[in-house]
Design an enzyme around this catalytic site. Structure first.
Site, PDB file in Angstrom:
ATOM      1  N   LYS A 164       0.829  -1.214   0.000  1.00 27.97           N
ATOM      2  CA  LYS A 164       0.000   0.000   0.000  1.00 27.97           C
ATOM      3  C   LYS A 164       0.858   1.256   0.000  1.00 27.97           C
ATOM      4  CE  LYS A 164      -1.991  -1.046   3.897  1.00 27.97           C
ATOM      5  NZ  LYS A 164      -1.277  -2.304   4.180  1.00 27.97           N
ATOM      6  N   ARG A 187      11.486  -2.474  11.169  1.00 25.83           N
ATOM      7  CA  ARG A 187      10.514  -1.991  12.146  1.00 25.83           C
ATOM      8  C   ARG A 187      10.246  -3.078  13.199  1.00 25.83           C
ATOM      9  NH1 ARG A 187       5.636   0.128   8.403  1.00 25.83           N
ATOM     10  NH2 ARG A 187       4.487  -0.952  10.047  1.00 25.83           N
TER      11      ARG A 187
HETATM   12  P1  ADP Z   1       2.305  -1.787   3.235  1.00 20.10           P
HETATM   13  O1  ADP Z   1       2.341  -0.288   3.158  1.00 20.10           O
HETATM   14  O2  ADP Z   1       1.079  -2.370   2.580  1.00 20.10           O
HETATM   15  O3  ADP Z   1       2.485  -2.311   4.629  1.00 20.10           O
HETATM   16  P2  ADP Z   1       4.866  -1.664   1.809  1.00 20.10           P
HETATM   17  O4  ADP Z   1       4.531  -0.784   0.655  1.00 20.10           O
HETATM   18  O5  ADP Z   1       5.685  -1.080   2.906  1.00 20.10           O
HETATM   19  O6  ADP Z   1       3.520  -2.359   2.405  1.00 20.10           O
HETATM   20  O7  ADP Z   1       5.575  -2.982   1.229  1.00 20.10           O
HETATM   21  C1  ADP Z   1       6.015  -4.031   2.109  1.00 20.10           C
HETATM   22  C2  ADP Z   1       7.385  -4.529   1.657  1.00 20.10           C
HETATM   23  O8  ADP Z   1       7.263  -5.221   0.411  1.00 20.10           O
HETATM   24  C3  ADP Z   1       8.398  -3.411   1.431  1.00 20.10           C
HETATM   25  O9  ADP Z   1       9.664  -3.874   1.823  1.00 20.10           O
HETATM   26  C4  ADP Z   1       8.331  -3.152  -0.075  1.00 20.10           C
HETATM   27  O10 ADP Z   1       9.568  -2.664  -0.573  1.00 20.10           O
HETATM   28  C5  ADP Z   1       8.010  -4.555  -0.613  1.00 20.10           C
HETATM   29  N1  ADP Z   1       7.121  -4.514  -1.786  1.00 20.10           N
HETATM   30  C6  ADP Z   1       6.109  -3.640  -2.048  1.00 20.10           C
HETATM   31  N2  ADP Z   1       5.502  -3.929  -3.226  1.00 20.10           N
HETATM   32  C7  ADP Z   1       6.142  -5.035  -3.725  1.00 20.10           C
HETATM   33  C8  ADP Z   1       5.986  -5.841  -4.908  1.00 20.10           C
HETATM   34  N3  ADP Z   1       5.038  -5.565  -5.823  1.00 20.10           N
HETATM   35  N4  ADP Z   1       6.821  -6.889  -5.066  1.00 20.10           N
HETATM   36  C9  ADP Z   1       7.764  -7.175  -4.123  1.00 20.10           C
HETATM   37  N5  ADP Z   1       7.959  -6.466  -3.009  1.00 20.10           N
HETATM   38  C10 ADP Z   1       7.163  -5.414  -2.790  1.00 20.10           C
HETATM   39  P1  AMP Z   2       1.336   0.642   8.941  1.00 23.56           P
HETATM   40  O1  AMP Z   2       2.474   1.596   8.870  1.00 23.56           O
HETATM   41  O2  AMP Z   2       0.158   1.065   8.091  1.00 23.56           O
HETATM   42  O3  AMP Z   2       1.733  -0.794   8.691  1.00 23.56           O
HETATM   43  O4  AMP Z   2       0.801   0.709  10.450  1.00 23.56           O
HETATM   44  C1  AMP Z   2       1.614   0.306  11.526  1.00 23.56           C
HETATM   45  C2  AMP Z   2       0.755   0.164  12.784  1.00 23.56           C
HETATM   46  O5  AMP Z   2       0.175   1.435  13.146  1.00 23.56           O
HETATM   47  C3  AMP Z   2      -0.442  -0.796  12.690  1.00 23.56           C
HETATM   48  O6  AMP Z   2      -0.079  -2.145  12.899  1.00 23.56           O
HETATM   49  C4  AMP Z   2      -1.338  -0.245  13.813  1.00 23.56           C
HETATM   50  O7  AMP Z   2      -0.875  -0.637  15.097  1.00 23.56           O
HETATM   51  C5  AMP Z   2      -1.128   1.255  13.694  1.00 23.56           C
HETATM   52  N1  AMP Z   2      -2.114   1.867  12.758  1.00 23.56           N
HETATM   53  C6  AMP Z   2      -1.855   2.460  11.554  1.00 23.56           C
HETATM   54  N2  AMP Z   2      -3.003   2.880  10.979  1.00 23.56           N
HETATM   55  C7  AMP Z   2      -4.007   2.517  11.827  1.00 23.56           C
HETATM   56  C8  AMP Z   2      -5.419   2.639  11.804  1.00 23.56           C
HETATM   57  N3  AMP Z   2      -6.059   3.212  10.764  1.00 23.56           N
HETATM   58  N4  AMP Z   2      -6.131   2.157  12.860  1.00 23.56           N
HETATM   59  C9  AMP Z   2      -5.516   1.595  13.901  1.00 23.56           C
HETATM   60  N5  AMP Z   2      -4.199   1.420  13.996  1.00 23.56           N
HETATM   61  C10 AMP Z   2      -3.430   1.882  12.968  1.00 23.56           C
END
Ligand code: ADP
Ligand code: AMP
Length: 215
Positions: free
Chosen positions: A13, A160
């Site tokens: 995302k 993280r």
């Molecule tokens: P989210 O915001 O949904 O938690 P991220 O955008 O941070 O996910 O992506 C999670 C991990 O996967 C990151 O390390 C990112 O670089 C990697 N990633 C994102 N999209 C892809 C993809 N299409 N293929 C492989 N790895 C990806």
């Molecule tokens: P993210 O960076 O989107 O993966 O979010 C990391 C963490 O932040 C999640 O696992 C939740 O603990 C908290 N968080 C982020 N967005 C929300 C939300 N909309 N509602 C509740 N918790 C959230």
């Protein structure tokens, strides 16, 4: 254009939201990034959020909803935005729908980046984040130019705390229970768009542009 990114933790995302924000020149609003900035700044909000985040749980709606609604009322949001990580519960979605209706508007598209659980753990364990500027990398799929150094701001990258495998499992459970129902919520609202998130990052982005009708 007002967009929501849906999908499991690690689905991509944030990666896609950053690209969308750049292409359409709209703010990228990540509730996770806002919480992490508050934790870094040791604010009261950050201290409250941290205990939930470290356990892989959602930060309570009472904290999260007000924070997000304040953000979308800021001046830079007048021309739209891409929400990443919000909403994550039905009450969050309902509050957003209500607040937007009061402003005489609504969400244009909710994009579900679909990735099966099996792919998620390797994505999250390889994710490296810059806590200074919010950039995200992957050790195999999107490595930084210099190992463990942010391309954009030069700070060190971190794994993280909530990306450790034991916490990822909990976050996936929470996703299935509390966030996945939003797919149906936005389908019923007529704004859901599905994208195959298992493709490489650029192909996922092209699929999104296509569904947004920009090509
Ligand atoms: P989210 O915001 O949904 O938690 P991220 O955008 O941070 O996910 O992506 C999670 C991990 O996967 C990151 O390390 C990112 O670089 C990697 N990633 C994102 N999209 C892809 C993809 N299409 N293929 C492989 N790895 C990806
Ligand atoms: P993210 O960076 O989107 O993966 O979010 C990391 C963490 O932040 C999640 O696992 C939740 O603990 C908290 N968080 C982020 N967005 C929300 C939300 N909309 N509602 C509740 N918790 C959230």
């Amino acid at each position: 254009m007002k967009l929501i990114m849906l999908g499991a933790p690690g689905a991509g995302k944030g990666t896609q939201a950053k690209k969308i924000a750049e292409k359409y020149q709209i703010p990228h609003i990540s509730t996770g990034d806002i919480f992490r900035a508050n934790i870094k700044g040791q604010t009261e909000l950050g201290m409250k959020a941290k205990s939930f985040m470290d356990q892989g749980m959602l930060v309570p709606d009472e904290i999260t909803i007000g924070m997000l609604l304040d953000r979308i009322h800021e001046a830079d949001c007048a021309g739209g935005y891409v929400l990443d990580g919000f909403p994550r519960t039905i009450p969050q979605a309902e509050s957003l729908t209500k607040a937007l209706a009061e402003m005489g508007t609504g969400i244009d598209y909710a994009i579900n980046v679909d990735v099966p659980d099996d792919n998620i753990v390797s994505r999250m364990s390889g994710r490296r984040a810059c806590l200074n500027c919010g950039a995200t990398y992957h050790v195999a799929f999107n490595p930084p130019k210099t190992e463990n150094v942010c391309n954009t701001c030069g700070q060190s990258l971190v794994l993280r705390d909530d990306d450790k495998p034991e916490t990822v499992k909990k976050r996936l459970d929470v996703y299935h229970q509390q966030t996945q129902p939003l797919i149906d919520y936005y389908k019923k609202a007529g704004v859901l768009k599905e994208v195959d998130g298992t493709q490489n990052m650029e192909d996922v982005f092209q699929s999104i542009i296509k569904v947004l009708g920009a090509e």
